[in-house]
Design a protein around this motif. Structure first.
Motif, PDB file in Angstrom:
ATOM      1  N   THR A   6       0.761  -1.220   0.000  1.00 22.60           N
ATOM      2  CA  THR A   6       0.000   0.000   0.000  1.00 22.60           C
ATOM      3  C   THR A   6       0.787   1.262   0.000  1.00 22.60           C
ATOM      4  O   THR A   6       0.669   2.079  -0.906  1.00 22.60           O
ATOM      5  N   ALA A   7       1.571   1.430   1.052  1.00 29.96           N
ATOM      6  CA  ALA A   7       2.288   2.675   1.126  1.00 29.96           C
ATOM      7  C   ALA A   7       3.155   2.853  -0.081  1.00 29.96           C
ATOM      8  O   ALA A   7       3.564   3.950  -0.381  1.00 29.96           O
ATOM      9  N   ALA A   8       3.429   1.783  -0.823  1.00 28.80           N
ATOM     10  CA  ALA A   8       4.193   1.922  -2.059  1.00 28.80           C
ATOM     11  C   ALA A   8       3.459   2.798  -3.056  1.00 28.80           C
ATOM     12  O   ALA A   8       4.083   3.436  -3.900  1.00 28.80           O
ATOM     13  N   ALA A   9       2.149   2.853  -2.974  1.00 23.38           N
ATOM     14  CA  ALA A   9       1.417   3.761  -3.858  1.00 23.38           C
ATOM     15  C   ALA A   9       1.839   5.190  -3.577  1.00 23.38           C
ATOM     16  O   ALA A   9       2.058   5.986  -4.490  1.00 23.38           O
ATOM     17  N   ALA A  10       1.960   5.522  -2.286  1.00 22.78           N
ATOM     18  CA  ALA A  10       2.473   6.844  -1.938  1.00 22.78           C
ATOM     19  C   ALA A  10       3.980   6.894  -2.092  1.00 22.78           C
ATOM     20  O   ALA A  10       4.550   7.924  -2.443  1.00 22.78           O
ATOM     21  N   ALA A  11       4.632   5.751  -1.845  1.00 24.90           N
ATOM     22  CA  ALA A  11       6.088   5.727  -1.938  1.00 24.90           C
ATOM     23  C   ALA A  11       6.587   5.910  -3.361  1.00 24.90           C
ATOM     24  O   ALA A  11       7.760   6.161  -3.577  1.00 24.90           O
ATOM     25  N   THR A 154      -5.197  17.186  -3.567  1.00 24.95           N
ATOM     26  CA  THR A 154      -4.885  17.842  -2.295  1.00 24.95           C
ATOM     27  C   THR A 154      -3.669  18.760  -2.393  1.00 24.95           C
ATOM     28  O   THR A 154      -3.182  19.249  -1.380  1.00 24.95           O
ATOM     29  N   GLY A 155      -3.169  18.990  -3.611  1.00 21.59           N
ATOM     30  CA  GLY A 155      -2.135  20.002  -3.806  1.00 21.59           C
ATOM     31  C   GLY A 155      -0.741  19.497  -4.089  1.00 21.59           C
ATOM     32  O   GLY A 155       0.166  20.292  -4.317  1.00 21.59           O
ATOM     33  N   TYR A 156      -0.540  18.167  -4.096  1.00 25.69           N
ATOM     34  CA  TYR A 156       0.781  17.633  -4.428  1.00 25.69           C
ATOM     35  C   TYR A 156       1.019  17.781  -5.930  1.00 25.69           C
ATOM     36  O   TYR A 156       0.139  17.489  -6.737  1.00 25.69           O
ATOM     37  N   ASP A 157       2.218  18.215  -6.288  1.00 23.05           N
ATOM     38  CA  ASP A 157       2.486  18.484  -7.690  1.00 23.05           C
ATOM     39  C   ASP A 157       3.975  18.360  -7.960  1.00 23.05           C
ATOM     40  O   ASP A 157       4.807  18.776  -7.143  1.00 23.05           O
ATOM     41  N   SER A 158       4.315  17.809  -9.134  1.00 22.75           N
ATOM     42  CA  SER A 158       5.722  17.693  -9.496  1.00 22.75           C
ATOM     43  C   SER A 158       6.360  19.059  -9.713  1.00 22.75           C
ATOM     44  O   SER A 158       7.576  19.208  -9.583  1.00 22.75           O
ATOM     45  N   THR A 211      -6.304   5.949   3.322  1.00 23.80           N
ATOM     46  CA  THR A 211      -5.261   6.472   4.214  1.00 23.80           C
ATOM     47  C   THR A 211      -4.058   7.011   3.450  1.00 23.80           C
ATOM     48  O   THR A 211      -3.037   7.342   4.045  1.00 23.80           O
ATOM     49  N   LEU A 212      -4.182   7.106   2.123  1.00 26.30           N
ATOM     50  CA  LEU A 212      -3.051   7.526   1.308  1.00 26.30           C
ATOM     51  C   LEU A 212      -2.565   8.920   1.666  1.00 26.30           C
ATOM     52  O   LEU A 212      -1.363   9.174   1.758  1.00 26.30           O
ATOM     53  N   GLY A 213      -3.488   9.851   1.880  1.00 23.27           N
ATOM     54  CA  GLY A 213      -3.098  11.224   2.213  1.00 23.27           C
ATOM     55  C   GLY A 213      -2.316  11.285   3.509  1.00 23.27           C
ATOM     56  O   GLY A 213      -1.312  11.999   3.613  1.00 23.27           O
ATOM     57  N   GLN A 217       1.605  12.394   3.890  1.00 22.94           N
ATOM     58  CA  GLN A 217       1.979  13.517   4.746  1.00 22.94           C
ATOM     59  C   GLN A 217       3.049  13.118   5.750  1.00 22.94           C
ATOM     60  O   GLN A 217       3.969  13.896   6.040  1.00 22.94           O
ATOM     61  N   LYS A 218       2.944  11.893   6.261  1.00 22.12           N
ATOM     62  CA  LYS A 218       3.978  11.422   7.193  1.00 22.12           C
ATOM     63  C   LYS A 218       5.324  11.339   6.501  1.00 22.12           C
ATOM     64  O   LYS A 218       6.361  11.702   7.063  1.00 22.12           O
TER      65      LYS A 218
END
Length: 302
Positions: A6-11, A154-158, A211-213, A217-218
């Motif tokens: 999962t966290a790999a999606a954010a990772a 939510t505002g994340y951008d490259s 819980t991705l956001g 953020q963490k």
């Protein structure tokens, strides 16, 4: 912590720049919060190589390109990124060639376990797309799209990420910029994953979208506070149930990059290397691979 991909999606924001088709228009804002991400240096009598860990997508408002990071950049003769992004048309073609399934392949939803299909359909609908939007996508591409779209909202951008900032600063200063890999190679790593690994990646992403956001953020907080050990814990936990994904996307690449650094140490000069922070954390990090060959990377204190 959850033992899934999962966290790999954010990772992905730590480990790989995201496909251009996942990027959203930039959101600009004045920097307001100080950040001190980790920086290392490898050096001998005539060569200095700085290693800076990035997060490929950020919200606006973090001040990180200053202090020791800016000093290291200013001292460097050349800049090295994971890749120099090709033009959007080229990138789009690469994504299609690696991320679309062959004709005759069953629609993506039919490739998923029956118990996951309703959640998948909801995830697609939640990002404002029709149910069949990803029918021809391979599972890895759908996973990245489903994980990136909520972050973008939510505002994340490259455009706020270090790679873009560093690239623009290098251009202004007349510093050459090269890539450790090409876009074709990076997308090829995803495409080379086995079908079971890709499906697991997608289903885990779907499970953890709520819980991705929080997870992202963490990671950003740990990055901004210069805590690579915490980043390593998060990344390792997310990947330990899929050795194949960990090997292809992280470990093997770290080994290749360490060899590149060792070879570059044979030539004089000062180099600023910026790669995803996940590659500079944990037991299989670039620094750990260097250490196996007797090359020491020292954390820069600031």
């Amino acid at each position: 912590m959850k033992n899934t991909l999962t966290a790999a999606a954010a990772a992905l924001a730590l480990a790989l720049p995201l496909p251009a088709c996942a990027q959203q228009p930039a959101t600009k804002a004045a920097a307001s919060q100080d950040a001190d991400p980790a920086l290392w240096v490898v050096k001998d009598k005539d060569t200095t190589i700085y290693l800076f860990g990035t997060i490929h997508v950020l919200k606006p408002g973090l001040s990180w390109f200053d202090e020791a990071v800016k000093t290291a950049f200013d001292k460097s003769d050349e800049v090295v990124l994971e890749l120099v992004m090709p033009d959007p048309t080229t990138m789009s073609g690469l994504v299609k060639s690696t991320g679309l399934a062959a004709p005759g392949t069953p629609p993506l939803i039919e490739q998923l376990p029956a118990a996951k299909r309703a959640a998948y359909a909801k995830a697609v609908a939640d990002i404002g797309l029709p149910a069949n939007a990803f029918d021809r996508y391979r599972p890895w591409l759908a996973a990245t799209q489903l994980s990136v779209a909520p972050l973008s909202k939510t505002g994340y951008d490259s455009a706020n990420g270090p790679e873009e900032v560093i690239s623009q600063a290098a251009k202004a200063a007349g510093k050459p910029v090269i890539g450790l890999e090409t876009a074709a190679q990076q997308l090829g790593y995803f495409a080379s994953l086995s079908q079971p690994a890709q499906v697991e990646f997608l289903t885990s992403t779907i499970d953890e979208l709520p819980t991705l956001g929080t997870t992202m953020q963490k990671m950003v907080d740990d990055w901004a506070r210069g805590r690579p050990e915490a980043l390593a814990d998060e990344l390792n936990d997310s990947l330990k149930d899929s050795p194949e994904v960990a090997k292809v996307l992280l470990v093997d690449r770290n080994k290749r990059w360490a060899k590149w650094i060792e070879q570059r140490m044979q030539k004089p000069g000062t180099v600023f290397v910026a790669v995803g922070a996940g590659h500079l954390a944990g037991n299989d990090s670039v620094q750990a691979q260097l250490a196996k060959d007797g090359v020491k990377a020292v954390r820069v204190k600031y």
